[in-house]
Motif scaffolding. Structure first.
Motif: not given
Length: 270
Positions: A199-228
């Motif tokens: 169960t812990g391994f399954g939760l880890l896989v789920l967390a990695i997938r969700r984290g990857t999607r979240l990081a992509t969504a954040m980058d798409a919204r400009g959180f990786d930009s150097d703009t103040p």
């Protein structure tokens, strides 16, 4: 980003004097006290710190029952540390208190075990108080405005903070789904351990997938930009917030002073 006056979490009364302090001030106070307590191995200093921390719980707008419930894993961990060290400690110095076959409890072993167990509680309790009375969005705002943390780091920490309860819910859902399919360990401890690991391994896989999607969504919204970036609401660090940090340092100093006065101070180095 939202900001403004710090909002305590639902577990606390938002009007409590310490709950309204700047999130960075509360984090800094907890860090200062923890660093001071890590400088000694005796049980007196952390015991004094725990007494003061429990005394100020009402100032955070929390109930003792709520804090104890949140501390249950810490209490179990501290008990485990105490029992493990008493049973398996290599050095058996001091007066013998209990001799039962291979079990030999001495004053030296008991003092060392109590010191480690109490220090675990004294260091962890401020963190429980901070996160029980701090709104995650306010914390991210304060990190960006008061500490000048990179927005990507602060927003990432906010997202992780928000996702933690979701992971707990996912764990319960996975366990219920397995029981619905007839997968149950019963009273077999080995089978329970296997199910826990899977169960812990399954939760880890789920967390990695969700984290990857979240990081992509954040980058798409400009959180990786150097703009103040601007903040909609301000997080101010005032004299009362500085006083909280100074007070935490004072509690740490008082704890060490009591240890010195009692003649039991055991510095970590030296």
């Amino acid at each position: 980003m939202t900001g403004g006056p710090p909002r305590a979490s639902d577990a606390a009364t938002s009007g409590a004097p310490l709950a309204r302090r700047n999130p960075v001030a509360k984090l800094a106070a907890a860090l200062v006290l923890s660093v001071v307590l890590l400088a000694t191995l005796d049980p007196v200093a952390p015991a004094v710190a725990i007494a003061v921390e429990f005394a100020v719980i009402p100032l955070f707008g929390l109930r003792y029952r709520t804090v104890l419930r949140r501390m249950l894993p810490l209490l179990l961990s501290a008990a485990g540390v105490l029992i493990t060290l008493v049973i398996f400690a290599a050095a058996r110095t001091g007066t013998v208190l209990l001799a039962a076959g291979p079990l030999l409890v001495t004053t030296g072993v008991l003092v060392t075990a109590l010191g480690l167990a109490l220090r675990l509680l004294a260091v962890a309790l401020p963190g429980v108080l901070v996160f029980a009375t701090t709104d995650p969005t306010d914390l991210a705002d304060a990190l960006i405005q008061n500490v000048k943390a990179p927005p990507r780091f602060a927003i990432g920490a906010l997202a992780a903070f928000r996702l933690a309860p979701m992971l707990a819910a996912e764990w319960r859902l996975m366990a219920m789904a397995r029981r619905a399919r007839g997968v149950d360990a019963g009273r077999d401890p080995v089978r329970r351990l296997q199910l826990f690991a899977s169960t812990g391994f399954g939760l880890l896989v789920l967390a990695i997938r969700r984290g990857t999607r979240l990081a992509t969504a954040m980058d798409a919204r400009g959180f990786d930009s150097d703009t103040p970036r601007s903040s909609a609401r301000r997080q101010r660090f005032g004299p009362a917030d500085a006083g909280l940090v100074v007070g935490a340092a004072g509690v740490g100093g008082l704890s060490l002073a009591v240890g010195v006065a009692a003649g039991v101070l055991h510095p970590l180095i030296g």
